[in-house]
Motif scaffolding. Structure first.
Motif, PDB file in Angstrom:
ATOM      1  N   LEU A  36      23.718  16.461 133.417  1.00 14.03           N
ATOM      2  CA  LEU A  36      23.974  17.651 132.737  1.00 14.03           C
ATOM      3  C   LEU A  36      25.252  18.097 133.301  1.00 14.03           C
ATOM      4  O   LEU A  36      26.199  18.245 132.517  1.00 14.03           O
ATOM      5  CB  LEU A  36      22.853  18.537 132.919  1.00 14.03           C
ATOM      6  N   PHE A  37      25.632  18.147 134.323  1.00 12.01           N
ATOM      7  CA  PHE A  37      26.695  18.482 135.107  1.00 12.01           C
ATOM      8  C   PHE A  37      27.800  17.556 134.696  1.00 12.01           C
ATOM      9  O   PHE A  37      29.028  17.997 134.284  1.00 12.01           O
ATOM     10  CB  PHE A  37      26.748  18.369 136.746  1.00 12.01           C
ATOM     11  N   TYR A  38      27.721  16.278 134.522  1.00 12.86           N
ATOM     12  CA  TYR A  38      28.937  15.418 134.239  1.00 12.86           C
ATOM     13  C   TYR A  38      29.262  15.568 132.572  1.00 12.86           C
ATOM     14  O   TYR A  38      30.429  15.181 132.518  1.00 12.86           O
ATOM     15  CB  TYR A  38      28.326  13.857 134.546  1.00 12.86           C
ATOM     16  N   GLY A  39      28.286  15.916 131.936  1.00  8.27           N
ATOM     17  CA  GLY A  39      28.706  16.355 130.394  1.00  8.27           C
ATOM     18  C   GLY A  39      29.147  17.493 130.336  1.00  8.27           C
ATOM     19  O   GLY A  39      29.882  17.921 129.326  1.00  8.27           O
ATOM     20  N   ALA A  40      28.757  18.710 131.182  1.00  8.53           N
ATOM     21  CA  ALA A  40      29.256  19.922 130.876  1.00  8.53           C
ATOM     22  C   ALA A  40      30.683  20.070 131.197  1.00  8.53           C
ATOM     23  O   ALA A  40      31.433  20.779 130.413  1.00  8.53           O
ATOM     24  CB  ALA A  40      28.405  20.849 131.664  1.00  8.53           C
ATOM     25  N   VAL A  41      31.318  19.527 132.245  1.00 10.60           N
ATOM     26  CA  VAL A  41      32.680  19.466 132.512  1.00 10.60           C
ATOM     27  C   VAL A  41      33.664  18.987 131.556  1.00 10.60           C
ATOM     28  O   VAL A  41      34.665  19.833 131.173  1.00 10.60           O
ATOM     29  CB  VAL A  41      33.045  18.814 134.073  1.00 10.60           C
ATOM     30  N   PRO A  42      33.517  17.719 130.857  1.00 18.37           N
ATOM     31  CA  PRO A  42      34.180  17.451 129.733  1.00 18.37           C
ATOM     32  C   PRO A  42      34.087  18.475 128.559  1.00 18.37           C
ATOM     33  O   PRO A  42      35.096  18.652 127.925  1.00 18.37           O
ATOM     34  CB  PRO A  42      34.103  15.983 129.447  1.00 18.37           C
ATOM     35  N   LEU A  43      32.727  18.630 128.343  1.00 19.96           N
ATOM     36  CA  LEU A  43      32.592  19.576 127.065  1.00 19.96           C
ATOM     37  C   LEU A  43      33.465  20.948 127.379  1.00 19.96           C
ATOM     38  O   LEU A  43      33.997  21.535 126.301  1.00 19.96           O
ATOM     39  CB  LEU A  43      31.257  19.889 127.078  1.00 19.96           C
ATOM     40  N   ALA A  44      33.555  21.451 128.491  1.00 21.22           N
ATOM     41  CA  ALA A  44      34.223  22.787 128.930  1.00 21.22           C
ATOM     42  C   ALA A  44      35.686  22.433 128.478  1.00 21.22           C
ATOM     43  O   ALA A  44      36.266  23.649 127.850  1.00 21.22           O
ATOM     44  CB  ALA A  44      34.048  23.292 130.478  1.00 21.22           C
ATOM     45  N   PHE A  45      36.177  21.369 128.716  1.00 21.46           N
ATOM     46  CA  PHE A  45      37.592  21.366 128.524  1.00 21.46           C
ATOM     47  C   PHE A  45      37.997  21.193 126.844  1.00 21.46           C
ATOM     48  O   PHE A  45      38.903  21.714 126.362  1.00 21.46           O
ATOM     49  CB  PHE A  45      38.256  20.010 129.257  1.00 21.46           C
ATOM     50  N   VAL A  46      36.938  20.459 126.294  1.00 21.35           N
ATOM     51  CA  VAL A  46      37.060  20.439 124.833  1.00 21.35           C
ATOM     52  C   VAL A  46      36.921  21.838 124.351  1.00 21.35           C
ATOM     53  O   VAL A  46      37.697  22.331 123.378  1.00 21.35           O
ATOM     54  CB  VAL A  46      35.976  19.605 124.350  1.00 21.35           C
ATOM     55  N   LEU A  47      35.827  22.721 124.715  1.00 23.71           N
ATOM     56  CA  LEU A  47      35.897  24.098 124.095  1.00 23.71           C
ATOM     57  C   LEU A  47      36.930  24.701 124.742  1.00 23.71           C
ATOM     58  O   LEU A  47      37.336  25.818 123.937  1.00 23.71           O
ATOM     59  CB  LEU A  47      34.823  24.562 124.592  1.00 23.71           C
ATOM     60  N   LEU A  48      37.918  24.730 125.821  1.00 19.82           N
ATOM     61  CA  LEU A  48      38.877  25.047 125.849  1.00 19.82           C
ATOM     62  C   LEU A  48      40.057  24.828 124.924  1.00 19.82           C
ATOM     63  O   LEU A  48      40.630  26.121 124.617  1.00 19.82           O
ATOM     64  CB  LEU A  48      39.351  24.896 127.533  1.00 19.82           C
ATOM     65  N   ASP A  49      40.310  23.631 124.329  1.00 17.87           N
ATOM     66  CA  ASP A  49      41.495  23.706 123.609  1.00 17.87           C
ATOM     67  C   ASP A  49      40.650  22.195 122.407  1.00 17.87           C
ATOM     68  O   ASP A  49      41.064  21.403 122.792  1.00 17.87           O
ATOM     69  CB  ASP A  49      42.372  23.087 124.409  1.00 17.87           C
ATOM     70  N   PRO A  50      39.857  22.851 121.532  1.00 12.76           N
ATOM     71  CA  PRO A  50      39.322  21.833 120.842  1.00 12.76           C
ATOM     72  C   PRO A  50      40.393  20.819 119.930  1.00 12.76           C
ATOM     73  O   PRO A  50      40.128  19.825 119.839  1.00 12.76           O
ATOM     74  CB  PRO A  50      38.656  22.614 119.927  1.00 12.76           C
ATOM     75  N   THR A  51      41.400  21.609 119.605  1.00  7.91           N
ATOM     76  CA  THR A  51      42.342  20.958 118.821  1.00  7.91           C
ATOM     77  C   THR A  51      43.178  19.808 119.540  1.00  7.91           C
ATOM     78  O   THR A  51      43.275  18.483 119.164  1.00  7.91           O
ATOM     79  CB  THR A  51      43.580  21.770 118.350  1.00  7.91           C
ATOM     80  N   THR A  52      43.680  20.021 120.904  1.00 12.42           N
ATOM     81  CA  THR A  52      44.133  19.155 121.730  1.00 12.42           C
ATOM     82  C   THR A  52      43.305  18.116 122.495  1.00 12.42           C
ATOM     83  O   THR A  52      43.327  16.947 122.497  1.00 12.42           O
ATOM     84  CB  THR A  52      44.816  19.778 122.953  1.00 12.42           C
ATOM     85  N   ASN A  53      42.088  18.429 122.709  1.00 14.92           N
ATOM     86  CA  ASN A  53      41.098  17.864 123.615  1.00 14.92           C
ATOM     87  C   ASN A  53      40.008  17.251 123.021  1.00 14.92           C
ATOM     88  O   ASN A  53      39.030  16.627 123.491  1.00 14.92           O
ATOM     89  CB  ASN A  53      40.764  18.794 124.777  1.00 14.92           C
ATOM     90  N   GLY A  54      39.846  17.661 121.794  1.00 18.32           N
ATOM     91  CA  GLY A  54      38.484  17.312 121.123  1.00 18.32           C
ATOM     92  C   GLY A  54      38.380  15.877 120.848  1.00 18.32           C
ATOM     93  O   GLY A  54      37.355  15.388 121.270  1.00 18.32           O
ATOM     94  N   MET A  55      39.292  15.075 120.391  1.00 22.29           N
ATOM     95  CA  MET A  55      39.057  13.506 120.213  1.00 22.29           C
ATOM     96  C   MET A  55      38.826  12.742 121.525  1.00 22.29           C
ATOM     97  O   MET A  55      37.963  12.075 121.784  1.00 22.29           O
ATOM     98  CB  MET A  55      40.059  13.170 119.325  1.00 22.29           C
ATOM     99  N   ALA A  56      39.772  13.099 122.466  1.00 23.57           N
ATOM    100  CA  ALA A  56      39.640  12.503 123.732  1.00 23.57           C
ATOM    101  C   ALA A  56      38.407  12.853 124.457  1.00 23.57           C
ATOM    102  O   ALA A  56      37.795  12.079 125.121  1.00 23.57           O
ATOM    103  CB  ALA A  56      40.759  12.725 124.561  1.00 23.57           C
ATOM    104  N   GLY A  57      37.889  14.071 124.100  1.00 25.18           N
ATOM    105  CA  GLY A  57      36.547  14.424 124.983  1.00 25.18           C
ATOM    106  C   GLY A  57      35.493  13.882 124.335  1.00 25.18           C
ATOM    107  O   GLY A  57      34.371  13.538 125.042  1.00 25.18           O
ATOM    108  N   ALA A  58      35.418  13.804 123.022  1.00 23.93           N
ATOM    109  CA  ALA A  58      34.398  12.871 122.405  1.00 23.93           C
ATOM    110  C   ALA A  58      34.316  11.710 122.891  1.00 23.93           C
ATOM    111  O   ALA A  58      33.085  11.102 123.175  1.00 23.93           O
ATOM    112  CB  ALA A  58      34.725  12.907 120.859  1.00 23.93           C
ATOM    113  N   PHE A  59      35.395  10.843 122.808  1.00 18.46           N
ATOM    114  CA  PHE A  59      35.587   9.662 123.395  1.00 18.46           C
ATOM    115  C   PHE A  59      34.945   9.441 124.683  1.00 18.46           C
ATOM    116  O   PHE A  59      34.366   8.535 125.100  1.00 18.46           O
ATOM    117  CB  PHE A  59      37.089   9.198 123.401  1.00 18.46           C
TER     118      PHE A  59
END
Length: 202
Positions: free
Chosen positions: A91-114
């Motif tokens: 849960l922790f390992y998933g929450a941190v990348p998700l947080a960066f995606v939510l911080l900037d979905p436009t820039t980080n969304g695709m890389a975060g999903a990958f």
């Protein structure tokens, strides 16, 4: 890759602290949940735009993640404790990348999903390997006493924490770092499958 070597350095002081914590009646599961709470707090702080400050609860959460096993060894280790520990870690390992995606979905969304997909794949190969290793009675102590069989790999816990620290220090580079680390996670999972093919073949 570095977990086994790191364990030789951190286990002795952790075990000493674990004995003291257990003597106060604190359980390993309580330490696990405290670590999870701190990790989720770090993720929330990243989402709110304070990744540098988030380093404090993030690192404390990983300290608790190491300490819970020491407390368990000093008191009473249980299968559920090991289960709760690995579930909290994922849960922790998933929450941190998700947080960066939510911080900037436009820039980080695709890389975060990958990156999250690579974590999912890598985690699956890790747990599947552990199940088959348990079925065959395999044991390992290279990374300390564990409730599950911990197969080594190119990327392990130490590398992931280092990666998270780097993300918090350089949040503007999340996307390129996520692409690189995600690719290495896919490589780690693939190598584990190849190893499993050799070890678990009938």
């Amino acid at each position: 890759m570095f977990d086994a070597a790191a364990r030789k350095l951190i286990d002795p002081p952790l075990n000493a602290v674990g004995c003291r914590v257990a003597a106060f009646g604190v359980t390993a599961n309580q330490v696990t949940l405290l670590g999870l709470g701190l990790g989720l707090m770090a993720a929330a702080m990243i989402w709110s735009g304070a990744p540098l400050i988030a380093l404090v609860p993030l690192l404390l959460s990983r300290l608790a993640d190491g300490l819970d096993g020491a407390v368990a060894r000093a008191s009473h280790a249980t299968d559920f404790g090991g289960y709760l520990d690995i579930a909290s870690d994922f849960l922790f390992y998933g929450a941190v990348p998700l947080a960066f995606v939510l911080l900037d979905p436009t820039t980080n969304g695709m890389a975060g999903a990958f990156l999250l997909a690579s974590f999912y794949f890598n985690g699956t190969t890790f747990l599947g390997y552990a199940i088959l290793a348990e079925k065959r009675g395999m044991e390992t102590s290279a990374q300390g006493s564990k409730s599950l069989y911990f197969s080594n790999g190119l990327l392990e816990g130490a590398e992931t924490i280092g990666f998270f620290v780097l993300l918090c220090l350089l949040p503007v580079y999340f996307a390129p770092l996520a692409w690189i680390f995600g690719a290495l996670c896919y490589a780690t999972a693939t190598l584990r499958i190849l190893a499993a093919r050799q070890i678990f073949k009938d």
